[in-house]
Design an enzyme around this catalytic site. Structure first.
Site, mmCIF file in Angstrom:
data_model
loop_
_atom_site.group_PDB
_atom_site.id
_atom_site.type_symbol
_atom_site.label_atom_id
_atom_site.label_comp_id
_atom_site.label_asym_id
_atom_site.label_seq_id
_atom_site.Cartn_x
_atom_site.Cartn_y
_atom_site.Cartn_z
ATOM 1 N NE ARG A 1 -0.795 16.030 29.160
ATOM 2 C CZ ARG A 1 0.069 15.166 29.682
ATOM 3 N NH1 ARG A 1 0.634 15.416 30.849
ATOM 4 N NH2 ARG A 1 0.388 14.055 29.040
ATOM 5 C CE LYS B 173 4.263 18.356 34.068
ATOM 6 N NZ LYS B 173 4.124 19.375 33.053
HETATM 7 C C1 9MG Z 1 2.941 15.635 27.725
HETATM 8 N N1 9MG Z 1 2.959 16.601 28.802
HETATM 9 C C2 9MG Z 1 3.580 16.478 30.000
HETATM 10 N N2 9MG Z 1 3.408 17.592 30.729
HETATM 11 C C3 9MG Z 1 2.659 18.434 29.972
HETATM 12 C C4 9MG Z 1 2.177 19.736 30.143
HETATM 13 O O1 9MG Z 1 2.434 20.427 31.250
HETATM 14 N N3 9MG Z 1 1.463 20.293 29.168
HETATM 15 C C5 9MG Z 1 1.215 19.606 28.022
HETATM 16 N N4 9MG Z 1 0.501 20.217 27.064
HETATM 17 N N5 9MG Z 1 1.654 18.372 27.788
HETATM 18 C C6 9MG Z 1 2.376 17.807 28.749
#
Ligand code: 9MG
Length: 262
Positions: free
Chosen positions: A239, A205
């Site tokens: 994730r 990010k």
């Molecule tokens: C689709 N997506 C992009 N960033 C995310 C995040 O931090 N959490 C979740 N659940 N989905 C995300």
């Protein structure tokens, strides 16, 4: 949770996996690397991304989902804000809906997840992907996200979605400034009292570049630092794009915490 973006405008892979066959191969690779869930997304949720129609999202997601279902053993999650896409995905064998739009007021998505007995990621976002980074404001971001979870869990329960189906996610980067993101990561342990698994997404990010002074294409080390801290503060699902590296870092973190096997 390994990320499989099937979007031409994905911020992280530049659309590299937009082609269906390439996406399927990438999904298999994520599973081989040790992903325990594969999260397929057909609409970018990065700030300011152009929304796509349900028809286009379905065209991107369903063939990849169907092929992966036959080729990998791990559960497949679909990252969508659209009940129409969630319905088709659940019918095609998705085990879980990753709903970054859980701040909506209509219950359709929740009823669908309940009906299919699916996992449901309830993510906090202030605003929508188009507007969320314009001027996010909180008095106390950790408290306000916890209040959102608390209220949402009641509503989800009212829709028939059991607590055991629900995973909470503070939505790092979704309507949050750099300071909000850091406060949420530091404050993750505060969500433990809700007694639900916590999912955290930090991988690649943009806020990471601001702190670590790394370029957009070299955010791995900063992503891993946040993932390790998140696990130390109670996150159970991370994730990530870089599954092999994330697993290495998390195995080490678990060993240091003497929580092997968790
Ligand atoms: C689709 N997506 C992009 N960033 C995310 C995040 O931090 N959490 C979740 N659940 N989905 C995300």
């Amino acid at each position: 949770m390994g990320i499989l973006n099937v979007t031409p405008d994905s911020f992280s892979d530049g659309g590299q996996f937009f082609d269906t066959q390439a996406a399927i191969s990438r999904g298999e690779e994520l599973a081989r690397q040790g992903a325990e869930i594969i999260d397929i997304g057909g609409e970018s949720t990065r700030p300011g991304a152009t929304p796509v129609t349900a028809k286009e999202e379905l065209r991107r997601v369903i063939p990849v989902l169907e092929a992966l279902r036959a080729r990998v053993k791990v559960p497949i999650s679909v990252d969508t804000m659209k009940p129409e896409v969630a319905r088709a995905s659940l019918e095609a064998g998705a085990s879980m809906i990753n709903d970054v739009g859980a701040n909506r007021s209509s219950p359709e998505m929740w009823e669908l997840a309940a009906k299919h007995g699916a996992g449901y990621v309830c993510m906090h976002m202030q605003g929508t992907p188009a507007t969320m980074q314009a001027n996010p404001v909180y008095e106390d971001v950790v408290r306000e996200v916890a209040e959102f979870f608390f209220e949402r869990l009641k509503q989800l329960n009212g829709c028939g979605l059991g607590r055991e189906q629900t995973i909470l996610d503070p939505g790092i980067g979704f309507g949050k400034t750099l300071e909000h993101n850091l406060d949420l990561l530091r404050g993750l342990a505060g969500f433990a009292e809700l007694e639900r698994p916590l999912l955290v997404g930090v991988s690649r990010k943009s806020f990471l570049s601001r702190v670590s002074r790394s370029g957009a294409d070299s955010r791995l080390a900063a992503s891993l630092a946040c993932a390790c801290l998140a696990v130390e503060r109670g996150a159970q699902i991370i994730r990530a794009h870089d599954v092999a590296e994330t697993l290495q870092a998390l195995r080490m973190t678990e060993a240091l915490l003497a929580r092997d096997g968790k």
